[in-house]
Design an enzyme around this catalytic site. Structure first.
Site, PDB file in Angstrom:
ATOM      1  N   LYS A  22    -105.392  64.324  69.902  1.00 40.82           N
ATOM      2  CA  LYS A  22    -104.537  65.416  69.458  1.00 40.82           C
ATOM      3  C   LYS A  22    -104.290  66.401  70.591  1.00 40.82           C
ATOM      4  O   LYS A  22    -103.165  66.885  70.776  1.00 40.82           O
ATOM      5  CB  LYS A  22    -105.192  66.125  68.268  1.00 40.82           C
ATOM      6  CG  LYS A  22    -104.472  67.373  67.775  1.00 40.82           C
ATOM      7  CD  LYS A  22    -105.041  67.823  66.447  1.00 40.82           C
ATOM      8  CE  LYS A  22    -106.458  68.331  66.545  1.00 40.82           C
ATOM      9  NZ  LYS A  22    -106.535  69.740  67.006  1.00 40.82           N
ATOM     10  N   SER A  23    -105.321  66.693  71.366  1.00 44.55           N
ATOM     11  CA  SER A  23    -105.183  67.658  72.459  1.00 44.55           C
ATOM     12  C   SER A  23    -104.154  67.200  73.486  1.00 44.55           C
ATOM     13  O   SER A  23    -103.312  67.985  73.943  1.00 44.55           O
ATOM     14  CB  SER A  23    -106.537  67.863  73.148  1.00 44.55           C
ATOM     15  OG  SER A  23    -107.474  68.417  72.266  1.00 44.55           O
ATOM     16  N   ARG A  27    -100.071  68.696  74.027  1.00 42.51           N
ATOM     17  CA  ARG A  27     -99.674  69.184  75.350  1.00 42.51           C
ATOM     18  C   ARG A  27     -98.528  68.344  75.918  1.00 42.51           C
ATOM     19  O   ARG A  27     -97.572  68.876  76.484  1.00 42.51           O
ATOM     20  CB  ARG A  27    -100.882  69.155  76.292  1.00 42.51           C
ATOM     21  CG  ARG A  27    -101.900  70.265  76.026  1.00 42.51           C
ATOM     22  CD  ARG A  27    -103.244  69.956  76.682  1.00 42.51           C
ATOM     23  NE  ARG A  27    -104.178  71.075  76.600  1.00 42.51           N
ATOM     24  CZ  ARG A  27    -104.887  71.376  75.509  1.00 42.51           C
ATOM     25  NH1 ARG A  27    -104.765  70.644  74.400  1.00 42.51           N
ATOM     26  NH2 ARG A  27    -105.721  72.403  75.510  1.00 42.51           N
ATOM     27  N   GLY A  70    -103.468  75.161  64.373  1.00 44.06           N
ATOM     28  CA  GLY A  70    -103.679  76.233  65.340  1.00 44.06           C
ATOM     29  C   GLY A  70    -103.103  75.924  66.705  1.00 44.06           C
ATOM     30  O   GLY A  70    -102.540  76.798  67.375  1.00 44.06           O
ATOM     31  N   SER A 172    -114.577  76.475  77.321  1.00 41.35           N
ATOM     32  CA  SER A 172    -113.658  75.335  77.107  1.00 41.35           C
ATOM     33  C   SER A 172    -112.895  74.970  78.374  1.00 41.35           C
ATOM     34  O   SER A 172    -111.720  74.607  78.330  1.00 41.35           O
ATOM     35  CB  SER A 172    -112.675  75.654  75.967  1.00 41.35           C
ATOM     36  OG  SER A 172    -113.356  75.962  74.782  1.00 41.35           O
ATOM     37  N   ASP A 287    -115.776  71.485  70.140  1.00 38.94           N
ATOM     38  CA  ASP A 287    -115.415  70.651  68.996  1.00 38.94           C
ATOM     39  C   ASP A 287    -116.465  69.597  68.674  1.00 38.94           C
ATOM     40  O   ASP A 287    -116.380  68.935  67.633  1.00 38.94           O
ATOM     41  CB  ASP A 287    -114.061  69.976  69.233  1.00 38.94           C
ATOM     42  CG  ASP A 287    -112.895  70.931  69.034  1.00 38.94           C
ATOM     43  OD1 ASP A 287    -113.102  71.993  68.424  1.00 38.94           O
ATOM     44  OD2 ASP A 287    -111.787  70.622  69.498  1.00 38.94           O
ATOM     45  N   ARG A 363    -113.104  68.872  60.763  1.00 39.17           N
ATOM     46  CA  ARG A 363    -114.356  68.478  61.418  1.00 39.17           C
ATOM     47  C   ARG A 363    -115.570  68.653  60.503  1.00 39.17           C
ATOM     48  O   ARG A 363    -116.579  67.969  60.677  1.00 39.17           O
ATOM     49  CB  ARG A 363    -114.529  69.230  62.737  1.00 39.17           C
ATOM     50  CG  ARG A 363    -113.383  68.965  63.693  1.00 39.17           C
ATOM     51  CD  ARG A 363    -113.724  69.230  65.143  1.00 39.17           C
ATOM     52  NE  ARG A 363    -112.533  69.122  65.961  1.00 39.17           N
ATOM     53  CZ  ARG A 363    -111.969  67.988  66.362  1.00 39.17           C
ATOM     54  NH1 ARG A 363    -112.504  66.838  65.995  1.00 39.17           N
ATOM     55  NH2 ARG A 363    -110.878  67.991  67.096  1.00 39.17           N
TER      56      ARG A 363
END
Length: 406
Positions: A22-23, A27, A70, A172, A287, A363
């Site tokens: 997903k990350s 992007r 988010g 992060s 995460d 999660r």
């Protein structure tokens, strides 16, 4: 609605095709749009967060409801600030109570015009897209990396570029690295020296791009394999991954899990020696914290975790949620100084028929589902549909290896 998850006959070894990251997907979508690319991104995640991003980028309208996503809220806020027009963006009730002032203030300082439609500091937003001047700003490095990534991706298209000075501890960091590496692949150079990131004015280059599978999703299978002593094979993962959560493979080694890389992905091999206590700073992999907290208590391994600052502003306050839900299973977790979390082996009377609340947080559902492996009565997960946020076929994959879900 809730699911009762049991393992009636033991688990089977199988091959799991993990969802795309997903990350990386979200992007890549922004960078693809900023480069005016003729190519479609390959192997995009089919999760909710990515679907709302695709819908927004393909929309002919000027109002976007990104629901509980988010990542989409932050990335699109910066993206729309650069696109000429008047836009509004909103989301679920929870999203409308997640702070966004830091990003809005930063964009405003760089030339954006953004208004709060309801509550000061929170979505929904009205954005008047225009050319951004850019320049130099300072931002707390302890905020969500998504704020930083949102700014960086539009930075090369600012008239004066962007000099971003990160103050305090930078959390992060791998997620910022993902952003910079993807920007590089799309033709934009940036420098990161000390606490300063500089992006000069330049243009993106369209490229064909394929998304790798999600290491965060892999973490739940590590827990399942560790608890069941059943090997599993996960496809689509890279040894030299862009994702910071690939660090989970090394960390799971302390819980007895070996990782064998193959041409298709990884093979999980349980049965190794376990540590007496797992001590780890999750500042770069927040995460993974829920996965490891649940895995440790189920494996009866005390732990002490730090670096959890960002967990309080995720889909829910994940520290409070972990404490509440593990207690239902008979484990007493405690919050420590500076947003840390620990378990020293303390137990309590478990609920007779525990139902794990998920707090609109994907999660929470996936971290607790493996408890069915070690609980003869199984585990109930409330609102199981939340997994669609990042891993829509999670429950189907569990059934492939022998979980029963009713």
């Amino acid at each position: 609605m809730n699911y009762l998850i049991t393992v009636p006959s033991g688990l089977l070894q199988d091959t799991i095709k993990l969802p795309a990251s997903k990350s990386i997907s979200n992007r890549a979508l922004i960078l693809n749009a900023l480069s005016y690319s003729p190519y479609d991104i390959q192997n995009l995640s089919d999760c909710d967060d990515t679907e709302v991003m695709v819908a927004a980028l393909n929309s002919n309208g000027n109002h976007f409801d990104i629901k509980a996503a988010g990542t989409a809220m932050r990335f699109l806020t910066a993206f729309l600030s650069k696109i000429i027009g008047e836009w509004t963006i909103t989301g679920t009730e929870r999203m409308r109570n997640r702070p966004i002032r830091l990003l809005v203030d930063a964009l405003t300082a760089l030339g954006a015009r953004i208004e709060y439609i309801e509550k000061e500091g929170y979505p929904p937003l009205r954005i008047f897209g225009s050319a951004l001047q850019g320049g130099e700003i300072a931002l707390n490095g302890g905020v969500s990396s998504q704020y930083i990534s949102a700014l960086l991706m539009v930075a090369p298209l600012m008239e004066n570029g962007l000099t971003l000075r990160l103050e305090g501890e930078i959390i992060s960091r791998p997620y910022i690295n993902i952003t910079l590496e993807l920007m590089k692949q799309f033709g934009v150079a940036a420098s990161w020296e000390g606490n300063v990131i500089r992006v000069a004015p330049q243009e993106y280059t369209p490229i064909p791009f394929t998304v790798e599978s999600d290491w965060s999703a892999a973490s739940y299978w590590y827990t399942i394999s560790a608890l069941s002593s059943c090997p599993q094979e996960l496809h689509g993962l890279y040894k030299n991954s862009l994702q910071g959560d690939a660090a989970g493979a090394k960390l799971f080694k302390q819980l007895g899990m070996e990782t064998e890389f193959t041409a298709q992905g990884v093979r999980l091999l349980p049965g190794g020696a376990r540590c007496q206590e797992l001590i780890y700073d999750f500042v770069h992999e927040p995460d993974l914290a829920q996965t490891f907290a649940v895995a440790c208590v189920l494996l009866n391994t005390p732990f002490r975790f730090t670096g959890l600052q960002s967990l309080k502003i995720k889909e829910t306050d994940r520290i409070a949620a972990l404490i509440a839900e593990t207690r239902k299973l008979g484990y007493v977790l405690r919050e420590t100084e500076n947003n840390g979390l620990k378990w020293d082996g303390e137990r309590c009377e478990p609920d007779k028929e525990p139902v794990i609340a998920t707090y609109e947080d994907h999660r929470m559902a996936m971290a607790f589902a493996p408890a069915a492996v070690v609980r003869s009565e199984g585990i109930r997960i409330a609102e199981p549909g939340v997994v669609s946020k990042s891993y829509p076929h999670f429950w189907n994959d569990l059934q492939k290896v022998g979980f029963k879900i009713i």
